[in-house]
Design a protein around this motif. Structure first.
Motif, PDB file in Angstrom:
ATOM      1  N   SER A 104      12.297  53.426  45.197  1.00  0.00           N
ATOM      2  CA  SER A 104      12.717  54.752  44.754  1.00  0.00           C
ATOM      3  C   SER A 104      12.022  55.808  45.594  1.00  0.00           C
ATOM      4  N   PRO A 105      12.736  56.472  46.495  1.00  0.00           N
ATOM      5  CA  PRO A 105      12.107  57.516  47.305  1.00  0.00           C
ATOM      6  C   PRO A 105      11.762  58.763  46.501  1.00  0.00           C
ATOM      7  N   SER A 106      12.436  58.996  45.379  1.00  0.00           N
ATOM      8  CA  SER A 106      12.149  60.170  44.549  1.00  0.00           C
ATOM      9  C   SER A 106      12.691  59.921  43.158  1.00  0.00           C
ATOM     10  N   ASN A 107      12.479  60.896  42.277  1.00  0.00           N
ATOM     11  CA  ASN A 107      12.937  60.750  40.892  1.00  0.00           C
ATOM     12  C   ASN A 107      14.436  60.517  40.829  1.00  0.00           C
ATOM     13  N   ASN A 108      14.834  59.603  39.943  1.00  0.00           N
ATOM     14  CA  ASN A 108      16.238  59.367  39.608  1.00  0.00           C
ATOM     15  C   ASN A 108      17.079  58.965  40.815  1.00  0.00           C
ATOM     16  N   SER A 109      16.459  58.360  41.813  1.00  0.00           N
ATOM     17  CA  SER A 109      17.211  57.855  42.949  1.00  0.00           C
ATOM     18  C   SER A 109      16.631  56.509  43.354  1.00  0.00           C
ATOM     19  N   MET A 110      17.480  55.681  43.950  1.00  0.00           N
ATOM     20  CA  MET A 110      17.043  54.341  44.286  1.00  0.00           C
ATOM     21  C   MET A 110      17.809  53.823  45.482  1.00  0.00           C
ATOM     22  N   GLU A 111      17.111  53.095  46.333  1.00  0.00           N
ATOM     23  CA  GLU A 111      17.719  52.390  47.454  1.00  0.00           C
ATOM     24  C   GLU A 111      17.687  50.897  47.143  1.00  0.00           C
ATOM     25  N   TYR A 112      18.834  50.235  47.273  1.00  0.00           N
ATOM     26  CA  TYR A 112      18.948  48.813  46.958  1.00  0.00           C
ATOM     27  C   TYR A 112      19.690  48.169  48.120  1.00  0.00           C
ATOM     28  N   ILE A 113      18.944  47.495  48.980  1.00  0.00           N
ATOM     29  CA  ILE A 113      19.505  46.985  50.240  1.00  0.00           C
ATOM     30  C   ILE A 113      19.372  45.470  50.257  1.00  0.00           C
ATOM     31  N   GLU A 114      20.483  44.787  50.483  1.00  0.00           N
ATOM     32  CA  GLU A 114      20.484  43.332  50.573  1.00  0.00           C
ATOM     33  C   GLU A 114      20.727  42.904  52.023  1.00  0.00           C
ATOM     34  N   TYR A 115      19.838  42.081  52.536  1.00  0.00           N
ATOM     35  CA  TYR A 115      19.942  41.551  53.892  1.00  0.00           C
ATOM     36  C   TYR A 115      20.286  40.065  53.807  1.00  0.00           C
ATOM     37  N   PHE A 116      21.225  39.647  54.648  1.00  0.00           N
ATOM     38  CA  PHE A 116      21.573  38.226  54.699  1.00  0.00           C
ATOM     39  C   PHE A 116      21.538  37.757  56.147  1.00  0.00           C
ATOM     40  N   ARG A 117      21.347  36.477  56.326  1.00  0.00           N
ATOM     41  CA  ARG A 117      21.199  35.916  57.671  1.00  0.00           C
ATOM     42  C   ARG A 117      22.567  35.637  58.274  1.00  0.00           C
ATOM     43  N   LYS A 118      22.774  36.175  59.470  1.00  0.00           N
ATOM     44  CA  LYS A 118      23.975  35.886  60.259  1.00  0.00           C
ATOM     45  C   LYS A 118      23.579  34.888  61.340  1.00  0.00           C
ATOM     46  N   SER A 119      23.983  33.646  61.163  1.00  0.00           N
ATOM     47  CA  SER A 119      23.574  32.598  62.098  1.00  0.00           C
ATOM     48  C   SER A 119      24.473  32.619  63.317  1.00  0.00           C
ATOM     49  N   SER A 120      23.825  32.519  64.512  1.00  0.00           N
ATOM     50  CA  SER A 120      24.584  32.509  65.765  1.00  0.00           C
ATOM     51  C   SER A 120      25.179  31.136  66.051  1.00  0.00           C
ATOM     52  N   LEU A 121      24.550  30.048  65.591  1.00  0.00           N
ATOM     53  CA  LEU A 121      25.039  28.690  65.788  1.00  0.00           C
ATOM     54  C   LEU A 121      25.408  28.104  64.438  1.00  0.00           C
ATOM     55  N   LEU A 122      26.454  27.251  64.448  1.00  0.00           N
ATOM     56  CA  LEU A 122      26.906  26.642  63.212  1.00  0.00           C
ATOM     57  C   LEU A 122      26.115  25.379  62.932  1.00  0.00           C
ATOM     58  N   SER A 123      25.633  25.246  61.729  1.00  0.00           N
ATOM     59  CA  SER A 123      24.906  24.041  61.336  1.00  0.00           C
ATOM     60  C   SER A 123      25.900  22.913  61.073  1.00  0.00           C
ATOM     61  N   PRO A 124      25.438  21.642  61.103  1.00  0.00           N
ATOM     62  CA  PRO A 124      26.335  20.515  60.802  1.00  0.00           C
ATOM     63  C   PRO A 124      26.999  20.668  59.434  1.00  0.00           C
ATOM     64  N   PHE A 125      26.256  21.146  58.489  1.00  0.00           N
ATOM     65  CA  PHE A 125      26.828  21.328  57.162  1.00  0.00           C
ATOM     66  C   PHE A 125      27.971  22.344  57.197  1.00  0.00           C
ATOM     67  N   THR A 126      27.753  23.420  58.000  1.00  0.00           N
ATOM     68  CA  THR A 126      28.802  24.434  58.125  1.00  0.00           C
ATOM     69  C   THR A 126      30.043  23.856  58.799  1.00  0.00           C
ATOM     70  N   ILE A 127      29.815  23.065  59.875  1.00  0.00           N
ATOM     71  CA  ILE A 127      30.942  22.442  60.580  1.00  0.00           C
ATOM     72  C   ILE A 127      31.714  21.519  59.641  1.00  0.00           C
ATOM     73  N   TYR A 128      30.967  20.717  58.873  1.00  0.00           N
ATOM     74  CA  TYR A 128      31.614  19.833  57.899  1.00  0.00           C
ATOM     75  C   TYR A 128      32.443  20.646  56.903  1.00  0.00           C
ATOM     76  N   GLY A 129      31.853  21.778  56.465  1.00  0.00           N
ATOM     77  CA  GLY A 129      32.583  22.633  55.540  1.00  0.00           C
ATOM     78  C   GLY A 129      33.853  23.189  56.157  1.00  0.00           C
ATOM     79  N   ILE A 130      33.766  23.557  57.457  1.00  0.00           N
ATOM     80  CA  ILE A 130      34.953  24.090  58.138  1.00  0.00           C
ATOM     81  C   ILE A 130      36.041  23.024  58.234  1.00  0.00           C
ATOM     82  N   ILE A 131      35.634  21.777  58.559  1.00  0.00           N
ATOM     83  CA  ILE A 131      36.614  20.687  58.666  1.00  0.00           C
ATOM     84  C   ILE A 131      37.299  20.463  57.320  1.00  0.00           C
ATOM     85  N   VAL A 132      36.489  20.417  56.274  1.00  0.00           N
ATOM     86  CA  VAL A 132      37.062  20.226  54.941  1.00  0.00           C
ATOM     87  C   VAL A 132      38.012  21.379  54.609  1.00  0.00           C
ATOM     88  N   GLY A 133      37.575  22.606  54.964  1.00  0.00           N
ATOM     89  CA  GLY A 133      38.415  23.761  54.687  1.00  0.00           C
ATOM     90  C   GLY A 133      39.735  23.707  55.442  1.00  0.00           C
TER      91      GLY A 133
END
Length: 969
Positions: free
Chosen positions: A674-703
């Motif tokens: 909260s930078p000040s009264n009655n205000s709030m910053e809520y930021i969610e960061y997620f990982r963007k992977s540059s290479l596909l993991s085997p699990f991801t590849i398997y998921g893509i094949i199934v998909g």
């Protein structure tokens, strides 16, 4: 005489500057405001000259720079036109704002241009006192009007709209008051001893510090001096102003001269080196000689009531018949009082509450039978500070009560000694009856109980035990139990309940599933007394303080199982809410609530709105991203109150410190602050992977496999749809034979139009399918289209030849008519898995059989078209005196409500088949020529439609027999 009386009053009132302090309740600056110290721009290490406000902009004047801001938090440097020279202030001349130089004392605009050839002596927001360099005379310009002053001055202080206190340049001369509106001078019996003076005023009260003395002056409305008093001041003393409070400040002391300060604020101002607090527009600022500038934002809290004891703690609140009671566990015996006509102080050991025009006395120490009336002597012995009111019955309840719920005008539910729950009936005749409604037969005590609210009607109660929360019906029969220890609050939220535990945090219960709520500071903030919603806010009361959040954001965070960020009302001070008795808080207005705390009873005013800014950002390393935000310096990185990380093993969010965040490097991170009264910053960061993991590849094949299967299934559905469309049109466009004598030219044209339009629709549909189909399918579809063209050609040829053919003499038995019609639609029925049920016992032959075959075929085809897969279409026949009746019944989608003539027009089938809507209409008109008719209507006995063909008996070979079962209809 009036002046003399006024003078005496003033003299008696202001015998000493210290006596001017007023008795009104002082603002609690450290408690009622959150202090946000401004970082950056070297504000903290500079000596602030002044802070001013003009229009919608704040100006912060420093020795070497000028900063501006519109919100009081974010400041930017501007060019004052003086370079590295101090700016003394700003002033308005001819409706424009100018900077006033600290040394050269001239006026300049933002570009540095000198505006006048004046030497500014003093200035205010809308006035300037200056020397003309040519005439060496002193002038005053006020609201764009200029007057010459009599004599040279060194200081001018505005004490009212048109009154100015003037200090002569020669200290040997007396000061005077100048009334600008009347151009009048009032000489006063007061001189300054030095050129270095400080002046502050509140109304007509003026304080002047000069040469180790503090002087107090009080003026009349006209500007005449009524009181003048002087005292010695410490050599290092400075004159300070804290809003309307004026004080002398030294290194280790603050001496209040006007109004009052809280003792806690005096100590804090010493520690923080606060020299000024001033209000500008809708903002409040504090200036510290060591820490710089702070923006003070009101938190909405204020002290409302403090118990008349040394310990200010309040343990609970109770509202009963419009009266508010403050209840504590212990206190001085007999000290049960009313204060300010609003609150009544009570103690659990022996308490009295007014209910249904009766005083109920709860005590385990009065040696009398239960429910008996307490006499005056006993009452005054136990409650010496309460008045004994005659005519008000006083009944004894042998119990220490910790919780009361009003059930009706004469009935209340009471917790006794944290063990059992009683229902007390206060009868109109002044007697009392008691029933035990809940007996605690398990180990441990009953902590709290309260109603469960569904809409506006109570559905039962919840009862809190040491390790269990139980739900009961309205008669306190247990219906459910959950493993939540020491529940203090259960609030309805959506389709579930939000539960506050005093020792185990927050839970959400929905569909008999109990989930823990993740929130900030959970490791130290586990003791909650109450949670709820009011005025668009979510509030949480705990032993760590009072917390708020936007209600919509809080609900979405909990329902989505994301971390809930609790914003503290008090940023720099700790207020505990223990809430062990009755209610921790009570609603007193749409946006106000009183709360029992360790500082007494507080009133909290909820903000009108919260500003919640949510963001979702991706990156290769969420931990690095969250630690690199531009406003990171506003966050306490050593604390546990800002970072949440996703634990992929436990599939839940958890709170982390910044060090743990770096060490674990999670795939998802949430930063909340909260930078000040009655205000709030809520930021969610997620990982963007540059290479596909085997699990991801398997998921893509199934998909992809699933997508391919879906596409194949879709193609099969399209093929089936095309076949359904073709079969649905078969019974509607084939040629009909006709007697030449019966046909007119218009009828022939109608039949040709029927054949051609139906066939063309099939052809266009087939070509449309071919255009979108794969290459392997196009050849088959084009071949089908070519076959259709040949059929059209043959159809038109047959139409013309059959028009000339007379078949009046040809008869066909009705069984063959039905079989021919059934054969035309049988493939269509099989594709939709429609069962064809035929019930016909009529034996006869009919003329014009081709028309009848076509009518039956069309009605059967429509019944199949408008039936869902797997349903049944029935055909039955019977005869009346005048007609052979053929009925076709289905259980399909039925006719539209707006159908008016009994013959449906173009309408999509149950499986999406598209028809032309003309076949049944044409064949109906043709059958009319033989006195036959067709009707179609929705069934009354079931869903679907009944189509009825009435064929005249005169066009059959039927001979009525004796004992015929034909109907008389």
């Amino acid at each position: 005489m009036k002046l003399y009386v006024l003078l005496l009053i003033c003299i008696s009132t202001f015998l000493s500057p210290r006596l001017t302090a007023q008795e009104n309740k002082a603002t609690d600056w450290l408690f009622e405001y959150n202090w946000h110290w401004i970082d950056g721009q070297n504000i903290g290490s500079n000596l602030i000259v002044d802070i001013q406000e003009h229009n919608d902009t704040f100006f912060l004047l420093l020795p070497s720079q000028v900063l501006t801001s519109t919100d009081g938090q974010r400041w930017t440097e501007i060019n004052s036109g003086y370079g590295q020279i101090i700016v003394r202030g700003l002033t308005k001349l001819h409706n424009k704002w100018y900077f006033v130089g600290g040394y050269v004392k001239d006026l300049r605009n933002r570009n540095g241009d000198i505006i006048t050839k004046w030497k500014i002596i003093d200035h205010g927001r809308h006035w300037q006192v200056w020397n003309d360099l040519e005439s060496e005379k002193t002038f005053m310009t006020y609201q764009n009007d200029t007057n010459e002053l009599q004599g040279a001055v060194s200081h001018i202080h505005q004490i009212d709209t048109n009154l100015f206190l003037c200090v002569p340049l020669d200290n040997a001369e007396n000061c005077f008051v100048y009334n600008y509106s009347t151009d009048t001078y009032y000489q006063i019996d007061f001189k300054v001893n030095t050129d270095e003076i400080e002046i502050e005023h509140v109304g007509k009260h003026v304080y002047i510090l000069d040469d180790d003395r503090i002087s107090f002056l009080y003026f009349s409305e006209e500007g005449k001096l009524l009181v003048c008093q002087t005292e010695t001041a410490s050599p290092e003393a400075q004159l300070s102003r804290f809003d309307d409070v004026i004080a002398l400040r030294t290194f280790d002391d603050i001496q209040v001269l006007h109004d009052t300060l809280q003792e806690s604020d005096v100590a804090a101002f010493k520690f923080l080196d606060v020299s000024r607090i001033l209000r500008l527009r809708n903002k409040v600022f504090a200036i510290s000689s060591s820490r710089g500038l702070s923006l003070l934002e009101p938190n909405g809290a204020s002290e409302l009531w403090t118990p008349p004891t040394v310990d200010p703690i309040v343990d609970g609140l109770l509202e009963l018949e419009g009266q508010l009671y403050i209840v504590n566990w212990a206190g001085r015996p007999g000290l049960q009082v009313s204060q300010n006509g609003m609150f009544y102080s009570r103690y659990v050991g022996s308490s009295t509450f007014r209910f249904n025009n009766m005083d109920l006395i709860f005590s385990a120490y009065i040696d009398q039978e239960n429910c008996t009336e307490v006499d005056r002597e006993t009452f005054e012995f136990f409650f010496p500070e309460l008045p004994f009111e005659e005519g008000i019955p006083k009944r004894l309840i042998h119990a220490r009560t910790t919780n009361i719920i009003v059930e009706s005008d004469s009935t209340m539910i009471v917790g006794r000694d944290k063990a059992d729950i009683l229902r007390i009936h206060a009868k109109s005749n002044g007697t009392v009856a008691i029933d035990t409604v809940f007996v605690n037969d398990s180990p441990g005590i009953v902590y709290r109980f309260q109603r469960l609210q569904e809409s506006n009607e109570p559905t039962g109660y919840w009862v809190s035990k040491p390790d269990t929360l139980v739900f009961t019906d309205t008669e306190f029969n247990v219906t459910f139990s959950y493993p939540v220890p020491q529940t203090r609050s259960v609030s309805k939220m959506g389709d579930g309940y939000l539960i506050a535990s005093y020792g185990d945090g927050l839970f959400y219960l929905e569909n008999d599933t109990l989930k823990r709520v993740v929130y900030n500071d959970a490791k130290s903030n586990e003791y909650f007394s109450e949670v709820g919603f009011q005025n668009g806010c979510f509030f949480a009361l705990s032993n760590e303080g009072i917390f708020l959040q936007d209600s919509a954001f809080a609900v979405s965070s909990i329902l989505e199982e994301k971390p809930l960020y609790l914003y503290p009302v008090f940023a720099d001070s700790k207020v505990e809410v223990n809430g062990g008795l009755f209610q921790p808080s009570l609603k007193t207005g749409p946006n106000t609530r009183i709360i029992s705390t360790t500082l007494g009873v507080l009133q909290l005013t909820f903000p009108s709105k919260f500003r919640v800014n949510t963001q979702m950002l991706g990156g290769e390393n969420p931990s690095d991203s969250v630690l690199a935000i531009s406003e990171f310096n506003k966050i306490d990185i050593a604390g546990f109150n800002n970072f949440f990380a996703w634990n992929s093993n436990r599939k839940e969010w958890e709170e982390l410190s910044s060090l743990e965040l770096i060490q674990r490097n999670p795939s998802r991170v949430i930063l909340a602050y909260s930078p000040s009264n009655n205000s709030m910053e809520y930021i969610e960061y997620f990982r963007k992977s540059s290479l596909l993991s085997p699990f991801t590849i398997y998921g893509i094949i199934v998909g992809l496999s699933i997508i391919i299967l879906l596409l194949v299934r879709q193609q099969q559905r399209l093929a089936k749809s095309r076949k359904l469309q073709r079969l649905s049109l078969n019974s509607g466009w084939k040629p009909i034979k006709h007697n030449r004598e019966d046909l007119h030219f218009k009828s022939i044209i109608q039949l040709i139009h029927h054949d051609f339009k139906g066939g063309m629709q099939m052809l266009l549909n087939t070509l449309s399918f071919a255009k979108r189909a794969e290459e392997s399918k196009k050849g088959e579809l084009i071949e089908n289209a070519e076959g259709m063209i040949l059929n059209f050609k043959q159809s038109l040829s047959d139409r013309l030849s059959n028009a000339l053919y007379n078949d009046d003499h040809i008869y066909m038995d009705i069984e063959s008519v039905i079989d021919s019609a059934m054969n035309e639609v049988r493939e269509y029925a099989l594709l939709k898995r429609i069962k064809l049920d035929v019930s016909s016992n009529v034996i006869l032959k009919v003329k014009h059989s081709d028309e009848l075959v076509r009518a039956v075929s069309i009605c059967l085809g429509n019944a199949i078209k408008f039936s869902h897969n797997g349903q049944t279409v029935s055909l039955r026949t019977y005869i009346t005196k005048a007609f052979l009746v053929i009925e076709i019944l289905d259980n399909g989608i039925g006719l539209p409500n707006d159908m008016t003539d009994g013959i449906p027009e173009k309408q999509k089938g149950a499986s999406g088949e598209v028809g032309m809507g003309v076949a049944l209409g044409i064949v109906t008109k043709l059958l009319t020529k033989y006195d036959a008719h067709v009707s179609v209507e929705n069934r009354n006995d079931d869903d679907g439609v009944i189509a009825q063909i009435a064929y005249p008996m005169s066009s059959t070979d039927y001979q009525a027999r004796k004992n015929s079962k034909a109907s008389d209809n």
